[in-house]
Design a protein around this motif. Structure first.
Motif, PDB file in Angstrom:
ATOM      1  N   GLY A  71      -1.708  38.461  10.341  1.00 29.69           N
ATOM      2  CA  GLY A  71      -2.157  37.448  11.285  1.00 29.69           C
ATOM      3  C   GLY A  71      -2.234  37.934  12.719  1.00 29.69           C
ATOM      4  O   GLY A  71      -2.762  37.222  13.584  1.00 29.69           O
ATOM      5  N   VAL A  72      -1.707  39.137  12.989  1.00 30.40           N
ATOM      6  CA  VAL A  72      -1.719  39.628  14.375  1.00 30.40           C
ATOM      7  C   VAL A  72      -3.137  39.947  14.851  1.00 30.40           C
ATOM      8  O   VAL A  72      -3.415  39.905  16.049  1.00 30.40           O
ATOM      9  CB  VAL A  72      -0.826  40.877  14.539  1.00 30.40           C
ATOM     10  N   ASP A  73      -4.008  40.259  13.923  1.00 29.91           N
ATOM     11  CA  ASP A  73      -5.374  40.633  14.294  1.00 29.91           C
ATOM     12  C   ASP A  73      -6.038  39.538  15.124  1.00 29.91           C
ATOM     13  O   ASP A  73      -6.679  39.817  16.144  1.00 29.91           O
ATOM     14  CB  ASP A  73      -6.185  40.914  13.027  1.00 29.91           C
ATOM     15  N   ALA A  74      -5.882  38.288  14.704  1.00 31.49           N
ATOM     16  CA  ALA A  74      -6.501  37.176  15.427  1.00 31.49           C
ATOM     17  C   ALA A  74      -5.941  37.072  16.840  1.00 31.49           C
ATOM     18  O   ALA A  74      -6.693  36.818  17.795  1.00 31.49           O
ATOM     19  CB  ALA A  74      -6.274  35.869  14.668  1.00 31.49           C
ATOM     20  N   ALA A  87     -13.601  49.186  27.518  1.00 34.52           N
ATOM     21  CA  ALA A  87     -13.658  50.148  26.411  1.00 34.52           C
ATOM     22  C   ALA A  87     -12.295  50.346  25.770  1.00 34.52           C
ATOM     23  O   ALA A  87     -12.169  50.358  24.540  1.00 34.52           O
ATOM     24  CB  ALA A  87     -14.198  51.491  26.920  1.00 34.52           C
ATOM     25  N   VAL A  88     -11.256  50.501  26.596  1.00 34.47           N
ATOM     26  CA  VAL A  88      -9.908  50.708  26.067  1.00 34.47           C
ATOM     27  C   VAL A  88      -9.422  49.461  25.335  1.00 34.47           C
ATOM     28  O   VAL A  88      -8.742  49.548  24.306  1.00 34.47           O
ATOM     29  CB  VAL A  88      -8.941  51.109  27.196  1.00 34.47           C
ATOM     30  N   THR A  89      -9.767  48.288  25.862  1.00 32.10           N
ATOM     31  CA  THR A  89      -9.416  47.041  25.167  1.00 32.10           C
ATOM     32  C   THR A  89      -9.980  47.042  23.758  1.00 32.10           C
ATOM     33  O   THR A  89      -9.299  46.679  22.790  1.00 32.10           O
ATOM     34  CB  THR A  89      -9.964  45.824  25.937  1.00 32.10           C
ATOM     35  N   ASN A  90     -11.228  47.465  23.628  1.00 31.36           N
ATOM     36  CA  ASN A  90     -11.864  47.527  22.313  1.00 31.36           C
ATOM     37  C   ASN A  90     -11.107  48.467  21.381  1.00 31.36           C
ATOM     38  O   ASN A  90     -10.866  48.139  20.209  1.00 31.36           O
ATOM     39  CB  ASN A  90     -13.309  47.988  22.467  1.00 31.36           C
ATOM     40  N   HIS A  91     -10.715  49.634  21.886  1.00 36.93           N
ATOM     41  CA  HIS A  91      -9.954  50.583  21.059  1.00 36.93           C
ATOM     42  C   HIS A  91      -8.609  49.984  20.627  1.00 36.93           C
ATOM     43  O   HIS A  91      -8.211  50.114  19.462  1.00 36.93           O
ATOM     44  CB  HIS A  91      -9.716  51.874  21.832  1.00 36.93           C
ATOM     45  N   ILE A  92      -7.920  49.348  21.559  1.00 31.99           N
ATOM     46  CA  ILE A  92      -6.602  48.785  21.255  1.00 31.99           C
ATOM     47  C   ILE A  92      -6.714  47.671  20.214  1.00 31.99           C
ATOM     48  O   ILE A  92      -5.928  47.614  19.252  1.00 31.99           O
ATOM     49  CB  ILE A  92      -5.932  48.263  22.540  1.00 31.99           C
ATOM     50  N   VAL A  93      -7.679  46.780  20.396  1.00 28.81           N
ATOM     51  CA  VAL A  93      -7.856  45.675  19.446  1.00 28.81           C
ATOM     52  C   VAL A  93      -8.200  46.202  18.063  1.00 28.81           C
ATOM     53  O   VAL A  93      -7.697  45.699  17.041  1.00 28.81           O
ATOM     54  CB  VAL A  93      -8.934  44.700  19.957  1.00 28.81           C
ATOM     55  N   ARG A  94      -9.034  47.226  18.011  1.00 29.16           N
ATOM     56  CA  ARG A  94      -9.391  47.799  16.710  1.00 29.16           C
ATOM     57  C   ARG A  94      -8.179  48.416  16.016  1.00 29.16           C
ATOM     58  O   ARG A  94      -8.034  48.326  14.791  1.00 29.16           O
ATOM     59  CB  ARG A  94     -10.498  48.845  16.882  1.00 29.16           C
ATOM     60  N   VAL A  95      -7.304  49.051  16.785  1.00 32.63           N
ATOM     61  CA  VAL A  95      -6.070  49.599  16.198  1.00 32.63           C
ATOM     62  C   VAL A  95      -5.218  48.464  15.640  1.00 32.63           C
ATOM     63  O   VAL A  95      -4.628  48.586  14.558  1.00 32.63           O
ATOM     64  CB  VAL A  95      -5.282  50.415  17.250  1.00 32.63           C
ATOM     65  N   GLY A  96      -5.147  47.338  16.372  1.00 33.93           N
ATOM     66  CA  GLY A  96      -4.412  46.189  15.862  1.00 33.93           C
ATOM     67  C   GLY A  96      -4.974  45.690  14.543  1.00 33.93           C
ATOM     68  O   GLY A  96      -4.234  45.348  13.619  1.00 33.93           O
ATOM     69  N   THR A  97      -6.301  45.674  14.439  1.00 31.70           N
ATOM     70  CA  THR A  97      -6.959  45.250  13.202  1.00 31.70           C
ATOM     71  C   THR A  97      -6.607  46.193  12.055  1.00 31.70           C
ATOM     72  O   THR A  97      -6.264  45.758  10.948  1.00 31.70           O
ATOM     73  CB  THR A  97      -8.484  45.213  13.390  1.00 31.70           C
ATOM     74  N   LEU A  98      -6.687  47.486  12.314  1.00 29.51           N
ATOM     75  CA  LEU A  98      -6.377  48.480  11.282  1.00 29.51           C
ATOM     76  C   LEU A  98      -4.918  48.393  10.856  1.00 29.51           C
ATOM     77  O   LEU A  98      -4.587  48.549   9.674  1.00 29.51           O
ATOM     78  CB  LEU A  98      -6.695  49.882  11.807  1.00 29.51           C
ATOM     79  N   CYS A  99      -4.035  48.144  11.831  1.00 29.80           N
ATOM     80  CA  CYS A  99      -2.614  48.018  11.514  1.00 29.80           C
ATOM     81  C   CYS A  99      -2.382  46.846  10.562  1.00 29.80           C
ATOM     82  O   CYS A  99      -1.619  46.964   9.590  1.00 29.80           O
ATOM     83  CB  CYS A  99      -1.822  47.816  12.808  1.00 29.80           C
ATOM     84  N   GLU A 100      -3.040  45.710  10.828  1.00 35.90           N
ATOM     85  CA  GLU A 100      -2.880  44.565   9.918  1.00 35.90           C
ATOM     86  C   GLU A 100      -3.429  44.885   8.535  1.00 35.90           C
ATOM     87  O   GLU A 100      -2.841  44.503   7.519  1.00 35.90           O
ATOM     88  CB  GLU A 100      -3.572  43.324  10.476  1.00 35.90           C
ATOM     89  N   HIS A 101      -4.569  45.596   8.470  1.00 38.67           N
ATOM     90  CA  HIS A 101      -5.130  45.983   7.165  1.00 38.67           C
ATOM     91  C   HIS A 101      -4.103  46.801   6.369  1.00 38.67           C
ATOM     92  O   HIS A 101      -3.929  46.587   5.161  1.00 38.67           O
ATOM     93  CB  HIS A 101      -6.399  46.818   7.359  1.00 38.67           C
ATOM     94  N   ILE A 102      -3.446  47.734   7.041  1.00 41.52           N
ATOM     95  CA  ILE A 102      -2.465  48.585   6.358  1.00 41.52           C
ATOM     96  C   ILE A 102      -1.273  47.763   5.905  1.00 41.52           C
ATOM     97  O   ILE A 102      -0.779  47.914   4.775  1.00 41.52           O
ATOM     98  CB  ILE A 102      -2.021  49.738   7.279  1.00 41.52           C
TER      99      ILE A 102
END
Length: 241
Positions: free
Chosen positions: A48-51, A86-101
């Motif tokens: 749920g952290v991705d949202a 740009a960095v915000t986009n990278h950070i948010v994407r890492v959060g998404t990947l972390c939730e997937h894992i």
């Protein structure tokens, strides 16, 4: 006074993205802990952290647009706003990947695992978390010298990626791990490699922020400088003789 107010807005924006990065890094820490202890309960805490991360990212993007609309940024200010987005986009994407894992860990908690592949995934996860942490530190401190060292660390992750994928395709023992777990493991390998790439990219964005140059251009100049320096030393040695 208007300029002081504008600078304060920029500083607050910078602090906001650093705070978001620290939250995502905490998520990565729990992900690694879940993998170390094979504790699905820890992994489920991050579902749920991705949202939340995406919502924070949208708020930062909106703040960037408002700053550009209300102010008249000079070149360095525009670089900061652009880099923050740009960095915000990278950070948010890492959060998404972390939730997937974390979801993969939770969903396969009762599945049989390949011990060799489990060890490889854990080493890769630790390296990916470290690389992302370094990227954030570089961004916070604007330390472009360290940014140039990130590629070597990413090369190590690429090697771990190859080793892990080889174990996915060619397990050391027959029928090692359930098919469901092996499929999720292959996805985790890919997600971890992407997290590492995002860490490197954050460092590259920092180079652009500080110098106005892309990472590739800055690297070429850095290497050329070293080559010229070595050549000067050789010339001095010859003159001494």
């Amino acid at each position: 006074m208007p300029r002081e107010s504008f600078q304060r807005e920029l500083d607050e924006l910078y602090a906001e993205i650093v705070a978001l990065g620290q939250e995502v890094e905490s998520c990565l820490g729990n992900m690694v802990e879940a993998m170390e202890s094979q504790d699905a309960g820890i992994a489920r805490q991050e579902l749920g952290v991705d949202a939340r991360f995406k919502s924070r990212g949208e708020e930062i993007d909106e703040a960037c647009m408002l700053i550009q609309a209300r102010q008249a940024p000079v070149a360095s200010d525009l670089r900061l706003v652009y880099t923050v987005q740009a960095v915000t986009n990278h950070i948010v994407r890492v959060g998404t990947l972390c939730e997937h894992i974390c979801r993969a860990i939770a969903d396969t908690a009762d599945q049989d695992r390949d011990e060799d592949l489990t060890v490889a995934l854990l080493e890769m996860a630790r390296s990916a978390r470290s690389l992302f942490h370094q990227g954030l530190e570089i961004f916070e401190a604007r330390d472009i010298d360290r940014a140039r060292d990130l590629q070597a660390a990413d090369d190590k992750v690429d090697l771990l990626y190859s080793e892990a994928m080889n174990l996915v395709v060619n397990p050391a023992v027959s029928e090692a791990g359930s098919p469901e777990w092996r499929m999720r493991a292959a996805l985790i390998v890919h997600y971890l490699e992407r997290i590492s790439d995002h860490g490197v990219d954050i460092g590259g964005r920092t180079v652009f922020l500080v110098t106005g140059e892309r990472m590739e251009s800055a690297m070429r100049q850095y290497l050329d400088r070293d080559l010229h320096s070595e050549g000067d030393e050789e010339d001095e040695d010859e003159e001494d003789h």
